[in-house]
Motif scaffolding. Structure first.
Motif, PDB file in Angstrom:
ATOM      1  N   THR A   1       0.830  -1.206   0.000  1.00 11.65           N
ATOM      2  CA  THR A   1       0.000   0.000   0.000  1.00 11.65           C
ATOM      3  C   THR A   1       0.863   1.254   0.000  1.00 11.65           C
ATOM      4  OG1 THR A   1      -1.734  -1.161   1.245  1.00 11.65           O
ATOM      5  CG2 THR A   1      -1.831   1.256   1.196  1.00 11.65           C
ATOM      6  N   GLU A   2       0.581   2.190  -0.917  1.00 13.36           N
ATOM      7  CA  GLU A   2       1.334   3.439  -0.975  1.00 13.36           C
ATOM      8  C   GLU A   2       0.810   4.418   0.070  1.00 13.36           C
ATOM      9  OE1 GLU A   2       1.300   4.987  -4.909  1.00 13.36           O
ATOM     10  OE2 GLU A   2       2.617   3.426  -5.702  1.00 13.36           O
ATOM     11  N   VAL A   3       1.726   5.075   0.748  1.00  8.44           N
ATOM     12  CA  VAL A   3       1.366   6.021   1.814  1.00  8.44           C
ATOM     13  C   VAL A   3       2.079   7.345   1.555  1.00  8.44           C
ATOM     14  CG1 VAL A   3       1.014   4.171   3.488  1.00  8.44           C
ATOM     15  CG2 VAL A   3       3.260   5.260   3.311  1.00  8.44           C
ATOM     16  N   PRO A   4       1.599   8.439   2.162  1.00  8.86           N
ATOM     17  CA  PRO A   4       2.254   9.734   1.966  1.00  8.86           C
ATOM     18  C   PRO A   4       3.672   9.737   2.535  1.00  8.86           C
ATOM     19  CG  PRO A   4       0.058   9.996   2.925  1.00  8.86           C
ATOM     20  CD  PRO A   4       0.398   8.546   3.013  1.00  8.86           C
ATOM     21  N   GLU A   5       4.468  10.660   2.017  1.00  6.46           N
ATOM     22  CA  GLU A   5       5.784  10.920   2.579  1.00  6.46           C
ATOM     23  C   GLU A   5       5.722  12.235   3.343  1.00  6.46           C
ATOM     24  OE1 GLU A   5       8.635  10.977  -0.550  1.00  6.46           O
ATOM     25  OE2 GLU A   5       8.333   8.875  -1.117  1.00  6.46           O
ATOM     26  N   PHE A   6       6.385  12.290   4.481  1.00  6.63           N
ATOM     27  CA  PHE A   6       6.424  13.547   5.241  1.00  6.63           C
ATOM     28  C   PHE A   6       7.374  14.529   4.553  1.00  6.63           C
ATOM     29  CE2 PHE A   6       5.713  10.235   8.600  1.00  6.63           C
ATOM     30  CZ  PHE A   6       4.410  10.583   8.907  1.00  6.63           C
ATOM     31  N   PRO A   7       7.032  15.821   4.534  1.00  6.47           N
ATOM     32  CA  PRO A   7       5.776  16.411   5.012  1.00  6.47           C
ATOM     33  C   PRO A   7       4.700  16.380   3.919  1.00  6.47           C
ATOM     34  CG  PRO A   7       7.239  18.149   4.303  1.00  6.47           C
ATOM     35  CD  PRO A   7       7.990  16.851   4.100  1.00  6.47           C
ATOM     36  N   TYR A   8       3.454  16.419   4.349  1.00  2.00           N
ATOM     37  CA  TYR A   8       2.338  16.537   3.416  1.00  2.00           C
ATOM     38  C   TYR A   8       1.264  17.418   4.047  1.00  2.00           C
ATOM     39  CZ  TYR A   8      -0.131  12.916   6.181  1.00  2.00           C
ATOM     40  OH  TYR A   8      -0.740  12.199   7.178  1.00  2.00           O
ATOM     41  N   MET A   9       0.350  17.895   3.227  1.00  9.05           N
ATOM     42  CA  MET A   9      -0.739  18.740   3.723  1.00  9.05           C
ATOM     43  C   MET A   9      -1.999  17.891   3.813  1.00  9.05           C
ATOM     44  SD  MET A   9      -2.110  22.444   2.267  1.00  9.05           S
ATOM     45  CE  MET A   9      -0.482  23.183   2.517  1.00  9.05           C
ATOM     46  N   CYS A  10      -2.783  18.112   4.855  1.00  7.30           N
ATOM     47  CA  CYS A  10      -4.019  17.360   5.052  1.00  7.30           C
ATOM     48  C   CYS A  10      -5.186  18.313   5.276  1.00  7.30           C
ATOM     49  CB  CYS A  10      -3.890  16.418   6.242  1.00  7.30           C
ATOM     50  SG  CYS A  10      -5.371  15.401   6.546  1.00  7.30           S
ATOM     51  N   LEU A  11      -6.246  18.094   4.539  1.00  9.15           N
ATOM     52  CA  LEU A  11      -7.508  18.789   4.772  1.00  9.15           C
ATOM     53  C   LEU A  11      -8.374  17.858   5.605  1.00  9.15           C
ATOM     54  CD1 LEU A  11      -9.576  21.064   4.266  1.00  9.15           C
ATOM     55  CD2 LEU A  11     -10.241  19.850   2.171  1.00  9.15           C
ATOM     56  N   LEU A  12      -8.551  18.197   6.871  1.00 16.06           N
ATOM     57  CA  LEU A  12      -9.338  17.382   7.789  1.00 16.06           C
ATOM     58  C   LEU A  12     -10.737  17.986   7.896  1.00 16.06           C
ATOM     59  CD1 LEU A  12      -9.731  15.194   9.934  1.00 16.06           C
ATOM     60  CD2 LEU A  12      -8.696  16.736  11.604  1.00 16.06           C
ATOM     61  N   VAL A  13     -11.737  17.246   7.427  1.00 12.15           N
ATOM     62  CA  VAL A  13     -13.107  17.759   7.435  1.00 12.15           C
ATOM     63  C   VAL A  13     -14.034  16.702   8.024  1.00 12.15           C
ATOM     64  CG1 VAL A  13     -13.118  19.538   5.651  1.00 12.15           C
ATOM     65  CG2 VAL A  13     -13.101  17.150   4.970  1.00 12.15           C
ATOM     66  N   SER A  14     -14.671  17.060   9.122  1.00 11.94           N
ATOM     67  CA  SER A  14     -15.562  16.118   9.807  1.00 11.94           C
ATOM     68  C   SER A  14     -16.736  16.869  10.402  1.00 11.94           C
ATOM     69  CB  SER A  14     -14.792  15.363  10.894  1.00 11.94           C
ATOM     70  OG  SER A  14     -14.397  16.251  11.927  1.00 11.94           O
ATOM     71  N   GLY A  15     -17.516  16.166  11.212  1.00  7.96           N
ATOM     72  CA  GLY A  15     -18.677  16.795  11.823  1.00  7.96           C
ATOM     73  C   GLY A  15     -18.327  17.881  12.815  1.00  7.96           C
TER      74      GLY A  15
ATOM     75  N   ALA B   1     -18.280  23.410  11.766  1.00  7.45           N
ATOM     76  CA  ALA B   1     -17.476  22.610  10.849  1.00  7.45           C
ATOM     77  C   ALA B   1     -18.284  22.257   9.602  1.00  7.45           C
ATOM     78  CB  ALA B   1     -17.000  21.337  11.539  1.00  7.45           C
ATOM     79  N   ALA B   2     -17.579  21.794   8.565  1.00  8.05           N
ATOM     80  CA  ALA B   2     -18.248  21.453   7.304  1.00  8.05           C
ATOM     81  C   ALA B   2     -19.275  20.338   7.498  1.00  8.05           C
ATOM     82  CB  ALA B   2     -17.202  21.038   6.268  1.00  8.05           C
ATOM     83  N   GLY B   3     -18.921  19.332   8.286  1.00  3.95           N
ATOM     84  CA  GLY B   3     -19.845  18.224   8.516  1.00  3.95           C
ATOM     85  C   GLY B   3     -21.104  18.667   9.219  1.00  3.95           C
ATOM     86  N   GLU B   4     -20.958  19.596  10.152  1.00  2.00           N
ATOM     87  CA  GLU B   4     -22.134  20.117  10.856  1.00  2.00           C
ATOM     88  C   GLU B   4     -23.029  20.886   9.890  1.00  2.00           C
ATOM     89  OE1 GLU B   4     -23.356  22.937  14.680  1.00  2.00           O
ATOM     90  OE2 GLU B   4     -21.241  22.614  14.179  1.00  2.00           O
ATOM     91  N   ALA B   5     -22.418  21.621   8.962  1.00  2.00           N
ATOM     92  CA  ALA B   5     -23.202  22.362   7.981  1.00  2.00           C
ATOM     93  C   ALA B   5     -24.019  21.397   7.120  1.00  2.00           C
ATOM     94  CB  ALA B   5     -22.282  23.210   7.101  1.00  2.00           C
ATOM     95  N   PHE B   6     -23.402  20.300   6.687  1.00  2.00           N
ATOM     96  CA  PHE B   6     -24.133  19.291   5.920  1.00  2.00           C
ATOM     97  C   PHE B   6     -25.313  18.754   6.722  1.00  2.00           C
ATOM     98  CE2 PHE B   6     -20.416  18.500   2.999  1.00  2.00           C
ATOM     99  CZ  PHE B   6     -21.130  18.587   1.817  1.00  2.00           C
ATOM    100  N   ASP B   7     -25.043  18.328   7.952  1.00  2.08           N
ATOM    101  CA  ASP B   7     -26.082  17.670   8.746  1.00  2.08           C
ATOM    102  C   ASP B   7     -27.199  18.624   9.167  1.00  2.08           C
ATOM    103  OD1 ASP B   7     -24.962  15.165   8.594  1.00  2.08           O
ATOM    104  OD2 ASP B   7     -23.832  15.342  10.453  1.00  2.08           O
TER     105      ASP B   7
END
Length: 338
Positions: free
Chosen positions: A126-140, A164-170
């Protein structure tokens, strides 16, 4: 060889997973349908369901992995953030099993688990990211742009200042009369609608921070005014409303993400995580965004986007390798200060 049992109980999903030397052997999730009748998670009911589910879920994870509980090297568990009653169930179970087996405990931050979910390997190739990388974390409960320098070093560039974005959806889905959780229903309807049919308010927040409270208000007022003229407005326009809402949320997410990428040209890998990263529109938009900018995209399998113990186990595996254990008096936490 190291075998990590991960336990996740931060909200309304009870989950257990087994990882051996970074490779996933099992990932069991028990969801709670009881909350659908209330239009949202009821904390007391969630904690009671965790008490019923945790023993069979952990047992099933061990059985599916084809190991014995005596093979486990350490137990990683979600310490927070989350619902404190739910977290207590997972925390106390982990402590008890750790004591019984005489093996160490590893505390995992739920948000770090989402960020590190890309390192879950279903097989060694399985291919995984290499550090450093940017992450967009979007949840409830969270919307953040993060630079991940290492598994234990993360820099938050921007985050929501309100909802948060998830709260807006819900919450918008609830206004439309859709069942809980509303996010998947919006996703399904959006595929059939016109994303340009309705326009909703977008925030003007400086820097890389997010805001979704204005969008929710704009959505509510649009429906209120339209219903006053046409009582069955929502039913007649569900698909277009969903598509327009989804597009607006994606536009808000990508606008700040573009600014963050421009400010950090040294970062050439972009990952997404959290429950909202299961949304079809978000996944496609991020893939297109990365393709247009020559970035390598890491978009997780949907099973690893929502709350699951595999992400807890992989985060715990990293910490186990560095001998970052916690004591038995560790307490779960509902919120995290950033």
């Amino acid at each position: 060889m190291s075998i990590i049992l991960g336990i996740e109980s931060s909200c309304d999903d009870t989950s257990a997973a087994i990882i051996r030397d970074g490779v996933l052997l099992s990932n069991v999730i028990a969801s709670q349908s009881v909350h659908e009748a209330y239009g949202g998670v009821v904390p007391e009911l969630a904690s009671r369901a965790h008490q019923q589910n945790i023993v069979p879920v952990v047992s099933e994870a061990i059985n599916r992995a084809g190991i014995s509980k005596t093979d486990i090297s350490a137990i990683a568990f979600t310490a927070g953030p989350g619902l404190i009653g739910s977290l207590l169930v997972g925390t106390q179970f982990a402590k008890g099993l750790s004591t019984a087996l005489g093996i160490p405990l590893v505390c995992v931050n739920h948000l770090h688990g989402h960020v590190l979910a890309h390192f879950i390997k279903e097989d060694p190739s399985t291919e995984v990211p290499e550090f450093p990388y940017m992450c967009l974390l979007v949840s409830g409960g969270n919307s953040q742009i993060i630079i991940v320098d290492d598994y234990n070093r993360m820099r938050i560039l921007g985050q929501t200042i309100d909802d948060a974005a998830g709260e807006a959806f819900d919450k918008c889905a609830k206004v439309m009369g859709l069942p809980y959780p509303g996010g998947p229903h919006i996703d399904r309807l959006a595929a059939e609608g016109d994303p340009l049919r309705f326009r909703f308010s977008k925030p003007h927040i400086p820097g890389f921070d997010y805001s979704f409270s204005g969008l929710k208000t704009s959505f509510l007022y649009t429906l209120r005014d339209a219903i006053a003229v046409e009582p069955d407005f929502i039913e007649k326009n569900k698909a277009d409303l969903a598509a327009s809402l989804q597009k607006t949320i994606i536009d808000i997410l990508l606008d700040k993400l573009a600014k963050a990428v421009d400010a950090h040209p040294e970062i050439r890998q972009l990952a997404i995580g959290g429950g909202v990263s299961a949304n079809s529109g978000v996944r496609a938009a991020v893939a297109d965004f990365c393709a247009a900018r020559g970035l390598r995209a890491f978009i997780p399998k949907r099973v690893f986007t929502t709350d699951n113990a595999a992400m807890v186990a992989i985060a715990g595996w990293f910490k186990y390798n560095d001998r970052q254990f916690c004591e038995l008096d560790v307490a779960p936490f509902a919120r995290v200060e950033v």
